[in-house]
Design a protein around this motif. Structure first.
Motif, PDB file in Angstrom:
ATOM      1  N   SER A   1       0.842  -1.218   0.000  1.00 50.99           N
ATOM      2  CA  SER A   1       0.000   0.000   0.000  1.00 50.99           C
ATOM      3  C   SER A   1       0.869   1.256   0.000  1.00 50.99           C
ATOM      4  CB  SER A   1      -0.916   0.016   1.227  1.00 50.99           C
ATOM      5  OG  SER A   1      -1.783  -1.086   1.185  1.00 50.99           O
ATOM      6  N   VAL A   2       2.068   1.141   0.585  1.00 51.02           N
ATOM      7  CA  VAL A   2       3.004   2.284   0.585  1.00 51.02           C
ATOM      8  C   VAL A   2       3.422   2.606  -0.850  1.00 51.02           C
ATOM      9  CG1 VAL A   2       5.275   3.070   1.393  1.00 51.02           C
ATOM     10  CG2 VAL A   2       3.793   1.768   2.930  1.00 51.02           C
ATOM     11  N   VAL A   3       3.566   1.552  -1.671  1.00 56.52           N
ATOM     12  CA  VAL A   3       3.892   1.767  -3.090  1.00 56.52           C
ATOM     13  C   VAL A   3       2.780   2.565  -3.761  1.00 56.52           C
ATOM     14  CG1 VAL A   3       4.131   0.581  -5.323  1.00 56.52           C
ATOM     15  CG2 VAL A   3       5.413  -0.241  -3.329  1.00 56.52           C
ATOM     16  N   LEU A   4       1.523   2.174  -3.495  1.00 58.98           N
ATOM     17  CA  LEU A   4       0.385   2.898  -4.097  1.00 58.98           C
ATOM     18  C   LEU A   4       0.386   4.367  -3.668  1.00 58.98           C
ATOM     19  CD1 LEU A   4      -2.775   0.582  -3.922  1.00 58.98           C
ATOM     20  CD2 LEU A   4      -1.075   0.784  -5.708  1.00 58.98           C
ATOM     21  N   LYS A   5       0.657   4.587  -2.382  1.00 56.98           N
ATOM     22  CA  LYS A   5       0.635   5.969  -1.875  1.00 56.98           C
ATOM     23  C   LYS A   5       1.767   6.801  -2.483  1.00 56.98           C
ATOM     24  CE  LYS A   5      -2.009   4.946   2.203  1.00 56.98           C
ATOM     25  NZ  LYS A   5      -2.060   4.615   3.612  1.00 56.98           N
ATOM     26  N   HIS A   6       2.885   6.164  -2.789  1.00 58.55           N
ATOM     27  CA  HIS A   6       3.969   6.890  -3.467  1.00 58.55           C
ATOM     28  C   HIS A   6       3.579   7.226  -4.907  1.00 58.55           C
ATOM     29  CE1 HIS A   6       6.619   5.841  -0.107  1.00 58.55           C
ATOM     30  NE2 HIS A   6       7.453   6.739  -0.589  1.00 58.55           N
ATOM     31  N   ILE A   7       2.879   6.300  -5.549  1.00 56.51           N
ATOM     32  CA  ILE A   7       2.460   6.553  -6.937  1.00 56.51           C
ATOM     33  C   ILE A   7       1.519   7.757  -6.992  1.00 56.51           C
ATOM     34  CG2 ILE A   7       1.163   5.624  -8.905  1.00 56.51           C
ATOM     35  CD1 ILE A   7       2.107   2.805  -8.019  1.00 56.51           C
ATOM     36  N   LEU A   8       0.626   7.824  -6.007  1.00 56.55           N
ATOM     37  CA  LEU A   8      -0.351   8.932  -5.959  1.00 56.55           C
ATOM     38  C   LEU A   8       0.253  10.244  -5.458  1.00 56.55           C
ATOM     39  CD1 LEU A   8      -3.649   7.468  -4.495  1.00 56.55           C
ATOM     40  CD2 LEU A   8      -3.463   8.908  -6.485  1.00 56.55           C
ATOM     41  N   GLY A   9       1.417  10.149  -4.833  1.00 56.66           N
ATOM     42  CA  GLY A   9       2.009  11.343  -4.232  1.00 56.66           C
ATOM     43  C   GLY A   9       1.445  11.627  -2.851  1.00 56.66           C
ATOM     44  N   LEU A  10       0.777  10.624  -2.249  1.00 54.86           N
ATOM     45  CA  LEU A  10       0.286  10.803  -0.874  1.00 54.86           C
ATOM     46  C   LEU A  10       1.438  10.639   0.113  1.00 54.86           C
ATOM     47  CD1 LEU A  10      -3.065   8.775  -0.960  1.00 54.86           C
ATOM     48  CD2 LEU A  10      -2.836  11.239  -0.765  1.00 54.86           C
TER      49      LEU A  10
ATOM     50  N   GLY B   1       4.478   7.992 -16.043  1.00 54.11           N
ATOM     51  CA  GLY B   1       4.421   8.461 -17.432  1.00 54.11           C
ATOM     52  C   GLY B   1       5.620   9.320 -17.806  1.00 54.11           C
ATOM     53  N   GLY B   2       6.776   9.002 -17.292  1.00 51.70           N
ATOM     54  CA  GLY B   2       8.005   9.728 -17.608  1.00 51.70           C
ATOM     55  C   GLY B   2       8.231  10.965 -16.761  1.00 51.70           C
ATOM     56  N   GLU B   3       7.217  11.359 -16.001  1.00 50.44           N
ATOM     57  CA  GLU B   3       7.343  12.579 -15.183  1.00 50.44           C
ATOM     58  C   GLU B   3       7.786  12.220 -13.761  1.00 50.44           C
ATOM     59  OE1 GLU B   3       4.609  16.410 -13.775  1.00 50.44           O
ATOM     60  OE2 GLU B   3       3.650  14.564 -14.436  1.00 50.44           O
ATOM     61  N   ASP B   4       8.803  12.925 -13.292  1.00 52.61           N
ATOM     62  CA  ASP B   4       9.266  12.710 -11.917  1.00 52.61           C
ATOM     63  C   ASP B   4       8.265  13.384 -10.971  1.00 52.61           C
ATOM     64  OD1 ASP B   4      10.511  12.496  -9.529  1.00 52.61           O
ATOM     65  OD2 ASP B   4      12.405  13.407 -10.144  1.00 52.61           O
ATOM     66  N   ILE B   5       7.579  12.570 -10.184  1.00 52.56           N
ATOM     67  CA  ILE B   5       6.524  13.147  -9.316  1.00 52.56           C
ATOM     68  C   ILE B   5       7.012  13.346  -7.879  1.00 52.56           C
ATOM     69  CG2 ILE B   5       4.649  12.159 -10.680  1.00 52.56           C
ATOM     70  CD1 ILE B   5       4.451  10.370  -7.843  1.00 52.56           C
ATOM     71  N   THR B   6       8.277  13.022  -7.643  1.00 52.70           N
ATOM     72  CA  THR B   6       8.790  13.040  -6.266  1.00 52.70           C
ATOM     73  C   THR B   6       8.667  14.410  -5.620  1.00 52.70           C
ATOM     74  OG1 THR B   6      10.426  11.537  -7.187  1.00 52.70           O
ATOM     75  CG2 THR B   6      10.694  12.137  -4.870  1.00 52.70           C
ATOM     76  N   GLU B   7       8.930  15.455  -6.389  1.00 49.45           N
ATOM     77  CA  GLU B   7       8.955  16.799  -5.806  1.00 49.45           C
ATOM     78  C   GLU B   7       7.685  17.594  -6.105  1.00 49.45           C
ATOM     79  OE1 GLU B   7      11.280  17.567  -3.767  1.00 49.45           O
ATOM     80  OE2 GLU B   7      12.585  15.865  -4.219  1.00 49.45           O
ATOM     81  N   LEU B   8       6.675  16.939  -6.681  1.00 50.87           N
ATOM     82  CA  LEU B   8       5.460  17.694  -7.032  1.00 50.87           C
ATOM     83  C   LEU B   8       4.762  18.207  -5.774  1.00 50.87           C
ATOM     84  CD1 LEU B   8       3.610  15.648  -9.829  1.00 50.87           C
ATOM     85  CD2 LEU B   8       5.042  17.666 -10.087  1.00 50.87           C
ATOM     86  N   SER B   9       4.188  19.400  -5.894  1.00 50.19           N
ATOM     87  CA  SER B   9       3.403  19.942  -4.771  1.00 50.19           C
ATOM     88  C   SER B   9       2.334  20.885  -5.326  1.00 50.19           C
ATOM     89  CB  SER B   9       4.304  20.683  -3.784  1.00 50.19           C
ATOM     90  OG  SER B   9       4.904  21.762  -4.434  1.00 50.19           O
ATOM     91  N   GLY B  10       1.426  21.278  -4.455  1.00 52.84           N
ATOM     92  CA  GLY B  10       0.386  22.263  -4.810  1.00 52.84           C
ATOM     93  C   GLY B  10      -0.443  21.838  -6.006  1.00 52.84           C
ATOM     94  N   GLU B  11      -0.606  22.786  -6.957  1.00 49.73           N
ATOM     95  CA  GLU B  11      -1.477  22.565  -8.093  1.00 49.73           C
ATOM     96  C   GLU B  11      -0.991  21.419  -8.983  1.00 49.73           C
ATOM     97  OE1 GLU B  11      -4.323  23.764  -8.441  1.00 49.73           O
ATOM     98  OE2 GLU B  11      -4.786  23.246 -10.522  1.00 49.73           O
ATOM     99  N   ASN B  12       0.343  21.277  -9.115  1.00 49.59           N
ATOM    100  CA  ASN B  12       0.877  20.196  -9.950  1.00 49.59           C
ATOM    101  C   ASN B  12       0.544  18.828  -9.370  1.00 49.59           C
ATOM    102  OD1 ASN B  12       2.004  21.957 -11.776  1.00 49.59           O
ATOM    103  ND2 ASN B  12       3.928  22.120 -10.641  1.00 49.59           N
ATOM    104  N   LEU B  13       0.635  18.727  -8.056  1.00 50.47           N
ATOM    105  CA  LEU B  13       0.325  17.460  -7.392  1.00 50.47           C
ATOM    106  C   LEU B  13      -1.173  17.154  -7.526  1.00 50.47           C
ATOM    107  CD1 LEU B  13       1.415  15.127  -5.700  1.00 50.47           C
ATOM    108  CD2 LEU B  13       1.014  16.474  -3.660  1.00 50.47           C
TER     109      LEU B  13
ATOM    110  N   LYS C   1       5.940  10.731   0.296  1.00 53.31           N
ATOM    111  CA  LYS C   1       7.188  11.078  -0.421  1.00 53.31           C
ATOM    112  C   LYS C   1       8.268  10.094   0.026  1.00 53.31           C
ATOM    113  CE  LYS C   1       5.847  15.342  -1.870  1.00 53.31           C
ATOM    114  NZ  LYS C   1       5.521  15.485  -3.271  1.00 53.31           N
ATOM    115  N   PRO C   2       9.112   9.656  -0.896  1.00 48.88           N
ATOM    116  CA  PRO C   2      10.197   8.753  -0.477  1.00 48.88           C
ATOM    117  C   PRO C   2      11.256   9.491   0.346  1.00 48.88           C
ATOM    118  CG  PRO C   2      10.371   9.265  -2.821  1.00 48.88           C
ATOM    119  CD  PRO C   2       9.118   9.911  -2.340  1.00 48.88           C
ATOM    120  N   ASP C   3      11.911   8.746   1.255  1.00 51.34           N
ATOM    121  CA  ASP C   3      13.033   9.346   1.996  1.00 51.34           C
ATOM    122  C   ASP C   3      14.173   9.637   1.020  1.00 51.34           C
ATOM    123  OD1 ASP C   3      11.503   8.919   4.216  1.00 51.34           O
ATOM    124  OD2 ASP C   3      12.497   7.051   4.776  1.00 51.34           O
ATOM    125  N   SER C   4      14.373   8.720   0.086  1.00 55.97           N
ATOM    126  CA  SER C   4      15.322   8.962  -1.014  1.00 55.97           C
ATOM    127  C   SER C   4      14.853   8.154  -2.217  1.00 55.97           C
ATOM    128  CB  SER C   4      16.733   8.558  -0.597  1.00 55.97           C
ATOM    129  OG  SER C   4      16.795   7.176  -0.388  1.00 55.97           O
TER     130      SER C   4
END
Lengths: 260, 249
Positions: free
Chosen positions: B41-50, B61-73, B52-55
């Motif tokens: 379930s942690v994998v799913l939450k990372h995919i959704l951006g709920l 879809g080719g987009e790095d979502i790790t640092e997304l926030s606000g409207e982009n997220l 954030k990974p420690d590292s």
């Protein structure tokens, strides 16, 4: 000894951590309150739930509070043959102190507890997470409309309490102490100024922030099923009541000693 | 395609995802399996951006979502539909308002068009004519199907299922499994990610399977590859035996 120190220090740390989290929460609310979308229909819906459905209990409590207050204060004044002051003195106390305080308590019990329980249930049943997964900020959807509704409705309820409280005082003053209605009204007009009424409404305005912020915060911080919902609700009510009393003292102190 | 690159995630001192690398193919039904507490379930939450990974990095879809926030997220999350374990329908809203929720939140305010879409997805999950019912009036199977309708109504690119059949009797579980396959077949471009404990359904329904163990991928492949693997951890897990290299805590 060292265990006690460790336990105390960890409690202090947890307290400050919680305080920091609450500050961030408040900052987020204030930010979202100033940005679109404004969820007007939700604000109206919550205003109805908070306001219209609280009217009866506010009127009832205000009437009895006013009646009892009039009875007691009338008795004290009657010792000095100054019964005619009952209306004015009671109205002054109602406007500046009793109305905001008792309204705040009633709203905390009727609305605040319900808000915390509802949001906490949504948290523990994954509804808030589902909302986030759909790209909806729970602060924007769940908290801000409730804050707006509180700000609009609670001072109105406080005003209603003042009015009905004075009706209660009027009934006992006329019925028990046989005060002349004209004198009753004249003393209110001479003793109570508009600034006194505004002072009570200002307090209620401030309390509405305390109630809505804290109750929503405790709801969103809930965890651990039904027990967590119960604990969050109890904590919210206790914290709000304490904070209302403390802030009432602070506001009164500022008004009496600095502003007058 | 969804890709995890060297993702580490810990809770307190427990490492859940341990330098995890995984790839979820586009347009397929991928099942993620593993014993409880392995971070599915942690994998799913990372995919959704709920979460954030420690590292490490997560790409969707080719987009790095790790640092997304606000409207982009927010926009990122609107590309997904998610079916929660207990459906997570909003108690205070009826079926119509529950299902229309993601549509309205993504700016679709044409009532007629919304109603058409809602009726379409509700009939797809086999639940027409329940628009005015509240979640408390529905059985758990019906709640699940309404939850699935809500996840599908805004035509997402990716749909996530978090343990969709856990705790249900075999009939409801099979019905949900059929729905997952039906939805995947109806929209071949839809990427479905299912976190499951149901091994029978996994082998029958999955087009791709990923097994996690100790925060890493043990095996990633088709049902056939899983049936024929010599990997002892996978074999032990799918046979359900206590004896073997897999450690049960």
């Amino acid at each position: 000894m060292s265990n006690t120190i460790l336990s105390l220090s960890s409690k202090f740390l947890k307290y400050f951590e919680d305080l920091g989290r609450f500050q961030v929460f408040v900052a987020k609310i204030l930010k979202v309150m100033c940005t679109r979308p404004f969820r007007l229909s939700l604000v109206v819906q919550h205003a109805y739930n908070f306001g219209v459905e609280s009217v009866f209990i506010i009127l009832l409590t205000a009437f009895f509070t006013g009646s009892v207050f009039g009875l007691q204060i009338g008795y004290v004044f009657s010792i000095f043959r100054a019964e005619s002051l009952t209306g004015g003195a009671s109205a002054l106390a109602l406007a500046t102190e009793l109305a905001p305080l008792v309204t705040g308590f009633l709203i905390t019990g009727r609305v605040g507890a319900a808000v915390t329980a509802e949001i906490a249930t949504m948290v523990v049943s994954e509804q808030v997470e589902a909302m986030e997964a759909m790209g909806v900020d729970p602060i924007d959807y769940l908290v801000v409309p409730r804050v707006w509704a509180s700000i609009f409705v609670m001072p109105l309820l406080c005003g209603l309490f003042m009015f009905m409280g004075i009706v209660g005082v009027y009934m006992t003053s006329l019925g028990i102490y046989a005060i002349d209605p004209g004198v009753f009204v004249a003393k209110i007009i001479s003793l109570v100024e508009v600034s006194d009424i505004l002072s009570g409404l200002r307090k209620m305005f401030f309390f509405s922030f305390i109630i809505s912020f804290l109750c929503c915060y405790e709801g969103l911080s809930a965890s651990g099923g039904a027990k967590g919902v119960g604990m969050a609700t109890t904590q919210a009510v206790v914290k709000v009541l304490m904070l209302i009393l403390i802030s009432d003292l602070v506001i009164s102190f500022i008004e009496v000693w600095w502003l007058r | 395609m969804i890709r995890f690159e060297n993702v580490v995630k810990s809770f307190s001192k427990k490492v859940i995802l341990n330098h995890l690398d995984l790839e979820i193919p586009k347009g397929k039904i991928t099942f993620i399996v593993g014993k409880s507490g392995e971070g599915k379930s942690v994998v799913l939450k990372h995919i959704l951006g709920l979460m954030k990974p420690d590292s490490g990095r997560v790409f969707v879809g080719g987009e790095d979502i790790t640092e997304l926030s606000g409207e982009n997220l927010r926009k990122h999350r609107q590309r997904f539909g998610m079916l929660f374990q207990m459906a997570a329908l909003f108690d205070s809203l009826n079926v119509y308002d529950n299902v229309v929720f993601p549509l309205k939140e993504s700016g679709h305010n044409d009532e007629k068009e919304n109603l058409r879409k809602i009726e379409e997805v509700l009939s797809m999950v086999g639940l027409p004519d329940i628009l005015n019912k509240f979640p408390s009036e529905l059985s758990i199977g019906e709640k699940k199907r309404v939850g699935l309708a809500r996840a599908l109504v805004h035509n997402p690119d990716i749909i996530l299922y978090d343990e969709p059949t856990t705790g249900f009797d075999p009939l409801i579980a099979e019905m949900i499994d059929h729905l997952i396959v039906k939805v995947g077949r109806k929209r071949p471009d839809l990427t479905s990610v299912v976190v499951s404990h149901d091994l029978k359904a996994t082998l029958e329904s999955a087009e791709h399977i990923i097994m996690l163990y100790q925060g890493k991928v043990v095996l990633s492949g088709t049902s056939k590859e899983f049936r024929n693997t010599e990997n002892k951890i996978v074999r032990q897990f799918f046979s359900g035996k206590q004896e073997g290299p897999m450690v049960f805590l």
